[in-house]
Scaffold this active site. Structure first.
Site, mmCIF file in Angstrom:
data_model
loop_
_atom_site.group_PDB
_atom_site.id
_atom_site.type_symbol
_atom_site.label_atom_id
_atom_site.label_comp_id
_atom_site.label_asym_id
_atom_site.label_seq_id
_atom_site.Cartn_x
_atom_site.Cartn_y
_atom_site.Cartn_z
ATOM 1 N N VAL A 1 -10.844 2.845 -3.838
ATOM 2 C CA VAL A 1 -10.455 2.350 -5.164
ATOM 3 C C VAL A 1 -11.464 1.261 -5.546
ATOM 4 O O VAL A 1 -11.567 0.231 -4.849
ATOM 5 C CB VAL A 1 -9.020 1.788 -5.173
ATOM 6 C CG1 VAL A 1 -8.678 1.235 -6.554
ATOM 7 C CG2 VAL A 1 -8.014 2.870 -4.775
ATOM 8 N N ASN B 1 -12.953 -3.413 2.221
ATOM 9 C CA ASN B 1 -13.893 -2.303 2.330
ATOM 10 C C ASN B 1 -14.848 -2.368 1.141
ATOM 11 O O ASN B 1 -14.431 -2.625 0.014
ATOM 12 C CB ASN B 1 -13.146 -0.961 2.322
ATOM 13 C CG ASN B 1 -12.255 -0.809 3.545
ATOM 14 O OD1 ASN B 1 -12.604 -1.238 4.637
ATOM 15 N ND2 ASN B 1 -11.085 -0.216 3.362
ATOM 16 N N ASP C 1 0.852 -1.190 0.000
ATOM 17 C CA ASP C 1 0.000 0.000 0.000
ATOM 18 C C ASP C 1 0.892 1.245 0.000
ATOM 19 O O ASP C 1 1.894 1.307 0.722
ATOM 20 C CB ASP C 1 -0.928 -0.006 1.220
ATOM 21 C CG ASP C 1 -2.087 0.959 1.052
ATOM 22 O OD1 ASP C 1 -3.233 0.490 0.964
ATOM 23 O OD2 ASP C 1 -1.840 2.191 1.007
ATOM 24 N N ILE C 2 0.499 2.219 -0.783
ATOM 25 C CA ILE C 2 1.290 3.448 -0.914
ATOM 26 C C ILE C 2 1.231 4.283 0.374
ATOM 27 O O ILE C 2 2.089 5.132 0.609
ATOM 28 C CB ILE C 2 0.770 4.255 -2.135
ATOM 29 C CG1 ILE C 2 1.833 5.179 -2.685
ATOM 30 C CG2 ILE C 2 -0.509 5.018 -1.819
ATOM 31 C CD1 ILE C 2 1.498 5.759 -4.045
ATOM 32 N N HIS D 1 -10.310 -5.416 -3.624
ATOM 33 C CA HIS D 1 -9.000 -5.739 -3.065
ATOM 34 C C HIS D 1 -9.144 -6.031 -1.584
ATOM 35 O O HIS D 1 -10.090 -5.586 -0.934
ATOM 36 C CB HIS D 1 -8.008 -4.584 -3.276
ATOM 37 C CG HIS D 1 -8.520 -3.277 -2.746
ATOM 38 N ND1 HIS D 1 -9.424 -2.507 -3.448
ATOM 39 C CD2 HIS D 1 -8.275 -2.626 -1.593
ATOM 40 C CE1 HIS D 1 -9.709 -1.423 -2.740
ATOM 41 N NE2 HIS D 1 -9.035 -1.471 -1.602
ATOM 42 N N MET D 2 -8.166 -6.769 -1.061
ATOM 43 C CA MET D 2 -8.154 -7.123 0.355
ATOM 44 C C MET D 2 -6.898 -6.534 0.980
ATOM 45 O O MET D 2 -5.800 -6.686 0.436
ATOM 46 C CB MET D 2 -8.152 -8.645 0.476
ATOM 47 C CG MET D 2 -8.069 -9.166 1.885
ATOM 48 S SD MET D 2 -7.957 -10.969 1.849
ATOM 49 C CE MET D 2 -9.658 -11.354 1.516
ATOM 50 N N HIS D 3 -7.062 -5.851 2.106
ATOM 51 C CA HIS D 3 -5.910 -5.321 2.839
ATOM 52 C C HIS D 3 -5.358 -6.411 3.751
ATOM 53 O O HIS D 3 -6.120 -7.033 4.510
ATOM 54 C CB HIS D 3 -6.321 -4.137 3.727
ATOM 55 C CG HIS D 3 -6.846 -2.945 2.982
ATOM 56 N ND1 HIS D 3 -6.118 -1.795 2.826
ATOM 57 C CD2 HIS D 3 -8.031 -2.729 2.357
ATOM 58 C CE1 HIS D 3 -6.836 -0.909 2.140
ATOM 59 N NE2 HIS D 3 -7.996 -1.456 1.849
HETATM 60 P P1 AMP Z 1 -9.729 1.148 0.016
HETATM 61 O O1 AMP Z 1 -9.949 2.386 0.843
HETATM 62 O O2 AMP Z 1 -10.129 -0.108 0.719
HETATM 63 O O3 AMP Z 1 -10.367 1.287 -1.353
HETATM 64 O O4 AMP Z 1 -8.164 1.030 -0.173
HETATM 65 C C1 AMP Z 1 -7.463 1.601 -1.229
HETATM 66 C C2 AMP Z 1 -6.024 1.577 -0.834
HETATM 67 O O5 AMP Z 1 -5.232 1.737 -1.993
HETATM 68 C C3 AMP Z 1 -5.624 2.691 0.144
HETATM 69 O O6 AMP Z 1 -5.105 2.102 1.331
HETATM 70 C C4 AMP Z 1 -4.568 3.468 -0.633
HETATM 71 O O7 AMP Z 1 -3.519 3.926 0.193
HETATM 72 C C5 AMP Z 1 -4.104 2.447 -1.651
HETATM 73 N N1 AMP Z 1 -3.554 3.008 -2.870
HETATM 74 C C6 AMP Z 1 -4.074 3.980 -3.652
HETATM 75 N N2 AMP Z 1 -3.295 4.206 -4.729
HETATM 76 C C7 AMP Z 1 -2.245 3.344 -4.627
HETATM 77 C C8 AMP Z 1 -1.087 3.085 -5.422
HETATM 78 N N3 AMP Z 1 -0.846 3.766 -6.562
HETATM 79 N N4 AMP Z 1 -0.222 2.117 -5.002
HETATM 80 C C9 AMP Z 1 -0.455 1.434 -3.871
HETATM 81 N N5 AMP Z 1 -1.531 1.630 -3.074
HETATM 82 C C10 AMP Z 1 -2.405 2.572 -3.441
#
Ligand code: AMP
Length: 113
Positions: free
Chosen positions: A95, A86, A29-30, A99-101
């Protein structure tokens, strides 16, 4: 609609890739919230859990197995970690590409939000 993750999958945007196979990519994660914060992303564009179909069952299950593998790879399998998906606006999804954190590397407080 394409997301930032589609661009990462296509190598149009850079990312720290932790794992990849034909169906799934796992990236750092960024904006990490813990020492380990990795996103397990199916390459197939499913915007949210609400858009998942019965046919996606194997792929969704595989996301958990990849998370397990990555957790072991990062050395946090024994102490534990958290897996979070989420869903939608109120779920905090930003996003819209399912995806799964995978979050760990420290003791995580119980949180509902
Ligand atoms: P969510 O809020 O569950 O949709 O999580 C989206 C996640 O994507 C967040 O934790 C962001 O920090 C992460 N994110 C957004 N853009 C990027 C990127 N270019 N590279 C890696 N992680 C990202």
């Amino acid at each position: 609609m394409e997301s930032v993750f589609t661009k990462i999958i296509r190598r149009e945007l850079p990312a720290r890739i932790e794992y990849e196979d034909e169906e799934i990519i796992a990236i750092h994660d960024i904006c990490p919230v813990a020492p380990v914060h990795i996103l397990i992303i199916p390459k197939k564009l499913i915007p949210t859990v609400n858009d998942a179909a019965d046919d996606d069952a194997v792929l969704l299950g595989k996301m958990i197995l990849v998370a397990k593998k990555v957790a072991a790879q990062k050395g946090i399998a024994e102490q534990g970690y958290r897996l979070i998906i989420n869903v939608g606006k109120d779920g905090g999804q930003t996003v819209f590409h399912l995806h799964m954190h995978l979050i760990g590397g420290k003791s995580l407080p119980f949180e509902t939000a």
